[in-house]
Enzyme design. Sequence first.
Site, short mmCIF file in Angstrom:
data_model
loop_
_atom_site.label_atom_id
_atom_site.label_comp_id
_atom_site.label_asym_id
_atom_site.label_seq_id
_atom_site.Cartn_x
_atom_site.Cartn_y
_atom_site.Cartn_z
N GLU A 140 18.45 -17.44 -6.34
CA GLU A 140 18.03 -16.11 -6.77
C GLU A 140 17.54 -16.13 -8.22
OE1 GLU A 140 17.18 -13.51 -5.48
OE2 GLU A 140 17.47 -11.90 -6.91
N GLU A 168 8.93 -15.03 -10.03
CA GLU A 168 8.14 -13.87 -9.63
C GLU A 168 7.68 -13.00 -10.80
OE1 GLU A 168 10.08 -11.20 -6.87
OE2 GLU A 168 11.99 -11.49 -7.84
N ARG A 194 4.32 -0.25 -4.68
CA ARG A 194 4.02 -0.80 -3.35
C ARG A 194 2.71 -1.57 -3.33
NH1 ARG A 194 7.04 2.03 0.69
NH2 ARG A 194 5.64 1.10 2.20
N ASN A 208 -2.22 1.96 5.60
CA ASN A 208 -1.34 0.86 5.20
C ASN A 208 -1.08 0.05 6.46
OD1 ASN A 208 0.67 -0.83 4.28
ND2 ASN A 208 2.25 0.77 4.26
N GLY A 209 -1.28 -1.27 6.39
CA GLY A 209 -1.05 -2.11 7.56
C GLY A 209 -2.23 -3.03 7.79
N LYS A 241 13.81 -15.00 -9.35
CA LYS A 241 13.57 -13.95 -10.36
C LYS A 241 12.63 -14.47 -11.45
CE LYS A 241 14.53 -11.03 -8.79
NZ LYS A 241 15.17 -10.88 -7.55
N LYS A 253 6.28 -4.33 -3.55
CA LYS A 253 7.58 -3.99 -3.01
C LYS A 253 7.38 -3.61 -1.55
CE LYS A 253 11.80 -2.85 -4.66
NZ LYS A 253 12.52 -3.94 -5.30
N TRP A 305 -2.64 -2.77 -1.80
CA TRP A 305 -2.28 -4.18 -1.93
C TRP A 305 -3.18 -4.88 -0.92
CZ3 TRP A 305 -0.44 -8.15 1.15
CH2 TRP A 305 0.09 -9.26 0.48
N HIS A 364 19.39 -36.19 -5.42
CA HIS A 364 18.58 -36.63 -4.28
C HIS A 364 17.10 -36.30 -4.47
CE1 HIS A 364 22.22 -37.66 -2.12
NE2 HIS A 364 22.72 -36.53 -2.59
N CYS A 373 0.82 -1.20 0.00
CA CYS A 373 0.00 0.00 0.00
C CYS A 373 0.87 1.27 0.00
CB CYS A 373 -0.94 0.08 1.19
SG CYS A 373 -2.12 -1.26 1.27
C1 F6R Z 1 12.35 -10.39 -4.82
C2 F6R Z 1 12.14 -9.37 -3.82
C3 F6R Z 1 11.72 -9.79 -2.46
C4 F6R Z 1 12.46 -8.96 -1.40
C5 F6R Z 1 11.93 -9.28 -0.01
C6 F6R Z 1 12.69 -8.55 1.07
O1 F6R Z 1 12.78 -9.86 -6.03
O2 F6R Z 1 12.29 -8.21 -4.07
O3 F6R Z 1 11.93 -11.14 -2.26
O4 F6R Z 1 13.82 -9.24 -1.49
O5 F6R Z 1 10.58 -8.95 0.07
O6 F6R Z 1 12.59 -7.17 0.89
P1 F6R Z 1 13.59 -6.18 1.58
O7 F6R Z 1 14.94 -6.41 0.99
O8 F6R Z 1 13.06 -4.82 1.26
O9 F6R Z 1 13.59 -6.46 3.04
#
Ligand code: F6R
Length: 613
Positions: free
Chosen positions: A486, A493, A27, A99-100, A490, A608, A73, A509, A2
């Site tokens: 990672e 997501e 966000r 937000n929350g 990527k 994010k 969100w 395994h 949010c």
């Molecule tokens: C993946 C991604 C998330 C963040 C995770 C932690 O591309 O961006 O997995 O890495 O939500 O976020 P931060 O680093 O802001 O604590």
Amino acid sequence: MCGIVGYIGNKQAYPILINGLKRLEYRGYDSAGIAIFNGDLNVYKKQGKVQELVNFTKSKNTQGTIGIGHTRWATHGEPNDTNAHPHVSGNGRLTLIHNGIIENYALLKEALKKEGHTFQSETDTEVLVHLIEELQTRENLKIEEAVRVALSKVIGAYAIVVIDREDPDKLVAARKASPLVVGIGEDEFFVASDPTPIAEFTQKVVFLNDEEIAVVTRDGDLQIKSIENEIQNPFIQELDIKIEEMEKGDFEHYMLKEIYEQPKTVADCMRGRVNAAEGWIKVGGVDTCKDRIFNANRFIIAACGTSWHAGLIGEYLFEELARIPVEVEYASELRYRNPIINEKDVVIALSQSGETADTLAALEMAKSKGALCYGIVNNVGSSIARLTHAGSYIHAGPEIGVASTKAFTGQVTLLSMMAIHLGYERGTIPRSYYLQLLEELENIPNKIDRLLKNAQKQIEFIAGEIKDAPNALYLGRGYNFPIALEGALKLKEISYIHAEGYPAAEMKHGPIALIDENMPVIVIATNKSAYEKIVSNIQEVKARKGKVIAIVKEGDSIIREIADYTIEIPDTDEPLTPLLSVIPLQLLSYHIALMRGCNVDQPRNLAKSVTVE
Ligand code: F6R
């Protein structure tokens, strides 16, 4: 999670709110809404992206110099127009964005219903605005006092902004466990979840602390009180955010821009901290609590998602170079265990946003047990940065693409610097190797640049070859195992292809059962140690007709012979390999997502900055 923006001043609020929401859209992007006061209170809300709201409001009255906006969100209630914020109190007097999560909303709602309140939406937020209304009307309170009393009855996390149409020359904002920043302009104030909507107007900000309530008024007054009603001194900070850092520029997507920024962001992370010619490395935060860090029994790294993957690389780095035992923890698990942590431990929190709720809570817990808390954070002034005893910013600049890229390489750069510094100071690496690593660190930005230029076409081609695969497997050994994780994250997501990362030897395994001619297997095979082992792993995949895409060092002819496709990266010292080997995987997932028609910057269901647990 949010995005919140509020404005009060002499300018028209609408463009400020809409542009602010566009900046905050990363966000949350399932619905958006605004409320603007102009003698009357106009509230407009729309499911979907901010652009839907813009289209909807084209023919509406959007005049007014005070307003609030929200991009959502969803937590409570599906994304639709009704559940979108702002929410209005039953008597139509108050409008609120949030937000929350209000955890005790169900109990509060029942009690309010008994008082005659009726609700339009399924949200916890609407309960909060009715609660404020109830207290305000019953006790005849000023809006800021009603907010304060209401919040003392609330369990959960919140960042809120409220407008009272009977007292319309002020915004009342408050936070607990969700970020909120007040921007101080010339005869105007801004309130937002993060500084991105504010930075183009003012760089002067106050980050609110938990359980603080801010009142900003049209005549230029800013007052902050605690929820216990004590006046607080605002701590005004100067930001250093450049507008172009928040724009896409010539790039089609933020993610692509951020991938291509990495030569610069890695260099920025090292700026003033590494000098190979003079043979020194400085990590300011480490030096401020040198004794405790140098003599720590162990490091515990706490993080989530991509940051957790960077933390795993930290484990390899600190153990190999500085001989310090390391545990890497998912913050969400650590916080709810009863872990054995004491004052001899150093807990390192890794977070791009500095606001991730689980990471923040894990740190609070570690702090209460006496550990030294160290933050490796991108967002300046964020909650984690403020909670920790010491720390280092990675200086990657605003990361807007939801999939983290440049923040990851910034975190790994910082961890590499720390490990090299500690290794040398603790005498666990010889000077010659120390100097070699410093020189190599300084070479990394150029090598990323070269890699981005050389590999682009090949990566696009490979993306086209595997874009329709329903699954993908990523394998790596040693420093490249976290890169396999990672790479898989990527891909899933942003392209919604199911992908898994595995230590290459673990393939036998279990995952080997999945391999057939339809399974792309991305092997990160740049290792110097255990090179033959990874070659054997590739052979095992090929023997089962898997399609192998191998990330190799420049000039590797052995793997080129057996893999279906290879992507070459420049050679470097093994501990620094992740800074290069991750780059082609970021680009690969970007191109696959693009070819599949996915929204690269705003993938479904994600947001994010995960400020709820
Ligand atoms: C993946 C991604 C998330 C963040 C995770 C932690 O591309 O961006 O997995 O890495 O939500 O976020 P931060 O680093 O802001 O604590």
